[in-house]
Enzyme design. Sequence first.
Site, PDB file in Angstrom:
ATOM      1  N   GLU A 218      -2.345  -3.415   2.425  1.00 64.99           N
ATOM      2  CA  GLU A 218      -1.843  -4.401   1.542  1.00 64.99           C
ATOM      3  C   GLU A 218      -3.167  -4.759   0.232  1.00 64.99           C
ATOM      4  OE1 GLU A 218      -0.715  -7.998  -1.044  1.00 64.99           O
ATOM      5  OE2 GLU A 218      -2.197  -7.720   0.598  1.00 64.99           O
ATOM      6  N   SER A 219      -2.516  -4.814  -1.092  1.00 65.57           N
ATOM      7  CA  SER A 219      -3.310  -4.889  -2.202  1.00 65.57           C
ATOM      8  C   SER A 219      -4.675  -4.279  -2.188  1.00 65.57           C
ATOM      9  CB  SER A 219      -3.809  -6.630  -2.147  1.00 65.57           C
ATOM     10  OG  SER A 219      -4.346  -6.769  -3.339  1.00 65.57           O
ATOM     11  N   ALA A 220      -5.954  -4.902  -1.926  1.00 69.97           N
ATOM     12  CA  ALA A 220      -6.991  -4.154  -2.055  1.00 69.97           C
ATOM     13  C   ALA A 220      -7.116  -3.004  -0.765  1.00 69.97           C
ATOM     14  CB  ALA A 220      -8.434  -4.900  -1.896  1.00 69.97           C
ATOM     15  N   LEU A 223      -5.091  -0.413  -2.011  1.00 67.70           N
ATOM     16  CA  LEU A 223      -6.080   0.604  -2.775  1.00 67.70           C
ATOM     17  C   LEU A 223      -6.900   1.424  -1.914  1.00 67.70           C
ATOM     18  CD1 LEU A 223      -7.393   1.177  -5.645  1.00 67.70           C
ATOM     19  CD2 LEU A 223      -8.785  -0.656  -5.346  1.00 67.70           C
TER      20      LEU A 223
END
Length: 549
Positions: A218-220, A223
């Site tokens: 999730e999130s970073a 990414l």
Amino acid sequence: MRLSRHLGACAAAGLLAFGAAAQDHPRVQAPAGILEGRVSGDTHVFNGIPYAQPPVGPRRWKAPEPLPPWQGVRDAGSPGLACVQPRATTTSVYTNPPPATGEDCLTLNITVPTGAGQNGAKAAPVLIWIHGGTLINGRGYNAMYDGTAMAGRGVIVVSINYRLGVLGYMAHPGLSAENPDGISGNYGLLDQIEALRWVRDNIAAFGGDPGNVTISGESAGALSVMYLMASPLAKGLFAKAIVQSGYMISGPELKQPNHGEFAAEAIGAYIVAQAGATDVASMRAMDAQALADVGARLNYFPLGTVDGKVLTGQLVDVFDRGEQAPVPILTGFNGGEIRSLRHLLPPKPADAKAYETVIAEKYGDLAGSFLRLYPSDDLEESMLAVTRDALYAWTSERLVRDQTALGRDAYYYFFDHAYPAAAEKGLNAFHAAEIPYVFGTMKHTPAYWPKAPDSPAERALSSAMTDYWASFARDGRPVATGQPDWPAYGQDRGFMAFADTPRPGHRLMEGMFDLHETAMCRRRAAGTLQWNWNTGVISPVLPQNGGEC
């Protein structure tokens, strides 16, 4: 004699039973060595397992090195150190500092399903969780990432640590000069790849299927999943991907500025100078915590570096060329992403007229489409929505579109669930709010997190989401007991909405993707403009022609 044969068979399967003690302290014989874990309910838990040599001293800012097999029995009853990160100076819903940090942090944690009715003994699907935290903060061992509920669906859960911030992502000319490939940076990403290799080589000893690994984050962490999909070095190490609130933004290239980004080596040279060091040797002699704090003081925002080897191009370019991993994907975003990330918002214009004027100046021929999606009658909501969409919604739809184009199944979600404690704080469906529903850990959120009620409705929604995610990890299709079918994106842009209950739909936010895709393509073609959260009233003036996708 029969007992000896029995123990031999257990050892061959990877599970070593040593009398009654094994009930509390299960042992696994893996290629890496013998591990002794703990029993937790219907699971066996193995924590703090090293997957690479400690990146300390001369190994700082180098690719991770494989760890030789250890001798004897290694205690895997406690989590390892979190990787070095800046000290927390403020509080937010995400505040959850690790109890201890250090450079000897390249460890992972494994939760294995076991007991009656479980299918974890052989060829279980494996879910690897990559934590978020802007590539600056966070850790793999976190009560909110507990794998018990997933293990109850027969999935082995692995969570990993990886180097962060200056220690994990800084490039520098001196580091590139000492590297055989002439590159630097991306150490945290290389750690993740090394962890995937360790899982490939060892997970069968825990009953996992090395050919059925799903990377997720999730999130970073999301990414990072996209970086892994794009990196040639991660090819073949996973079979599926889950991207929760990912952001496919522009990143730095190693040696030259491009797309409005400084060269990664130039950023690193600036950090070294600001730290008071003269060269890489003096930086290696510095205290790790001091380096992390320097990065925080300079507002260093780590990203993957386009270096031609670990990452061969901007994510949008790699995916446009169809060079990403051809795997099924499950991805989506939350309705209130920016409600907990208000630092990403620009100042609000004085009134509706001022807002419309600046949008016309920035977006030109796209201003009409922009204002239809983000009208001036509620500036607060429109600004929250456009920042959310330019980062997370556009990325999510781009991913399902691109994987569909490769002929792979792609599943799209929209998490828009509200509950009283979040509503009171104006945080409905905030960034990362879906995580405890996916893991079934709503009772184990951080101290400042709005607490969800322990009600039948909340438990039912969480159970459904855990089912969908576990099913996708198992066979690439998200299915939940007693819940509606989740349409693939390719079926008329299908998606699943998670509000009070799961509800399938089609064609989410008509026109949103086209607007932000066109804006990104024009910025990319210009060659001097970033695509990230500089959107809406703080967007650069968009070129009015050329660069169409």
